[in-house]
Write an enzyme that holds these catalytic residues in place. Structure first.
Site, PDB file in Angstrom:
ATOM      1  N   ASP A  81     -16.390-107.467  25.866  1.00  0.00           N
ATOM      2  CA  ASP A  81     -14.970-107.791  25.662  1.00  0.00           C
ATOM      3  C   ASP A  81     -14.200-107.884  26.966  1.00  0.00           C
ATOM      4  OD1 ASP A  81     -15.310-105.045  26.019  1.00  0.00           O
ATOM      5  OD2 ASP A  81     -14.742-104.541  23.976  1.00  0.00           O
ATOM      6  N   HIS A 137     -14.245 -98.205  16.060  1.00  0.00           N
ATOM      7  CA  HIS A 137     -14.453 -99.593  16.496  1.00  0.00           C
ATOM      8  C   HIS A 137     -15.680 -99.728  17.383  1.00  0.00           C
ATOM      9  CE1 HIS A 137     -11.558 -99.210  20.249  1.00  0.00           C
ATOM     10  NE2 HIS A 137     -12.793 -99.047  20.642  1.00  0.00           N
ATOM     11  N   GLU A 168     -11.827-103.826  15.428  1.00  0.00           N
ATOM     12  CA  GLU A 168     -11.083-102.712  14.855  1.00  0.00           C
ATOM     13  C   GLU A 168     -11.397-102.604  13.351  1.00  0.00           C
ATOM     14  OE1 GLU A 168      -9.677-100.767  16.857  1.00  0.00           O
ATOM     15  OE2 GLU A 168      -8.464-101.761  18.378  1.00  0.00           O
TER      16      GLU A 168
HETATM   17  C1  F6R Z   1     -15.673-101.405  25.781  1.00  0.00           C
HETATM   18  C2  F6R Z   1     -15.661-101.396  24.325  1.00  0.00           C
HETATM   19  C3  F6R Z   1     -15.026-100.301  23.548  1.00  0.00           C
HETATM   20  C4  F6R Z   1     -15.380 -98.905  24.070  1.00  0.00           C
HETATM   21  C5  F6R Z   1     -14.742 -97.826  23.207  1.00  0.00           C
HETATM   22  C6  F6R Z   1     -14.983 -96.452  23.774  1.00  0.00           C
HETATM   23  O1  F6R Z   1     -16.333-102.564  26.268  1.00  0.00           O
HETATM   24  O2  F6R Z   1     -16.154-102.305  23.775  1.00  0.00           O
HETATM   25  O3  F6R Z   1     -15.437-100.392  22.208  1.00  0.00           O
HETATM   26  O4  F6R Z   1     -16.767 -98.761  24.068  1.00  0.00           O
HETATM   27  O5  F6R Z   1     -13.362 -98.056  23.103  1.00  0.00           O
HETATM   28  O6  F6R Z   1     -14.340 -96.347  25.032  1.00  0.00           O
HETATM   29  P1  F6R Z   1     -14.595 -95.113  25.993  1.00  0.00           P
HETATM   30  O7  F6R Z   1     -16.018 -95.202  26.436  1.00  0.00           O
HETATM   31  O8  F6R Z   1     -13.663 -95.326  27.164  1.00  0.00           O
HETATM   32  O9  F6R Z   1     -14.312 -93.889  25.212  1.00  0.00           O
END
Ligand code: F6R
Length: 240
Positions: A67, A137, A142
């Protein structure tokens, strides 16, 4: 689904690295699906360390990121391309021509989504790294996103915006939308490597593993994939 629980940050990185390196060693021209966020940093540190110490080469490796924020300049330190350069790409010998990440600054966002989907359709991702949001997610899919979705633009939920505010000076600076690989595209990867740490992920991890398969928890779709490895720390694993 194979579930591994790490006792330390170092072990967390080592367990994840172990899954990655098997793929890279067996096929030096493999395709890796990558994620941003705090969770995969110990994995990227382990990959960089191994590259420095053992010379594992990424010259022929292709990557696809999950993303990118919409509207944030590529040079912004919190853009996902900047994140990837800082935490991984500048530390290994990858050819930036082989790096794919959605362009959140494209003039025509719908055309950019189609371009990325077409690239993914031709690709065969050997292993896809995933984090999980506190709301379940995966990538920026979402709750409520259909399981057959392709790359699309999303309005981030208030929960995701506030979770990501820690990376910005104020919450108002967090972009409100992003481009994300769709769940259908994520599920096409041959192997999924989901990483989660911290207490704030415990409910989402429980719902992903033990809950019903429902779009209310996008990560629960992993129950339908034939080859998933989940790596957790003790806090993220406390409810399973
Ligand atoms: C990032 C992504 C998100 C994160 C998720 C967890 O490329 O796709 O789904 O993996 O929001 O984020 P962290 O690792 O910062 O807790």
């Amino acid at each position: 689904m194979r579930i591994l629980i790490a006792q330390s940050t170092e072990e967390f990185g080592a367990l994840a690295f172990n899954e990655m390196i098997k793929i890279i060693k067996s096929n030096p021209s493999c395709t890796l699906g990558l994620a941003t966020g705090s969770t995969p940093i110990p994995l990227y540190d382990a990959m960089a360390k191994d590259h420095a110490e053992n010379g594992t080469s990424y010259k022929n490796v292709t990557t696809f990121n999950l993303d990118e924020y919409v509207g944030l300049p590529k040079e912004h330190p919190e853009s996902y391309i900047s994140f990837m350069k800082k935490n991984l790409f500048s530390r290994i010998d990858i050819d930036m021509k082989n790096v794919n990440i959605p362009n959140g600054q494209a003039d025509d966002i719908a055309a950019e989504c189609k371009r990325y989907s077409a690239l993914l359709e031709k690709a065969s991702v050997d292993i896809q790294v995933l984090g999980i949001g506190g709301n379940g997610h995966i990538a920026f899919n979402e709750p409520g996103t259909p399981f057959d979705s392709k790359t699309h633009r999303v309005q981030l939920t208030q929960k995701t915006i506030s979770d990501n505010a820690r990376f910005f000076s104020t919450i108002d600076e967090v972009p409100k939308s992003a481009l994300t690989m769709g769940i259908g595209e994520i599920m096409r990867a041959k192997k999924l490597l989901l990483l989660a740490n911290g207490k704030n992920k415990a409910d989402a991890v429980y719902n992903m593993i033990k809950g019903p398969v429902t779009t209310d928890c996008p990560a629960s779709v992993l129950q339908n994939h034939p080859d998933v490895v989940v790596i957790l720390d003790q806090s993220a694993a406390e409810k399973i």
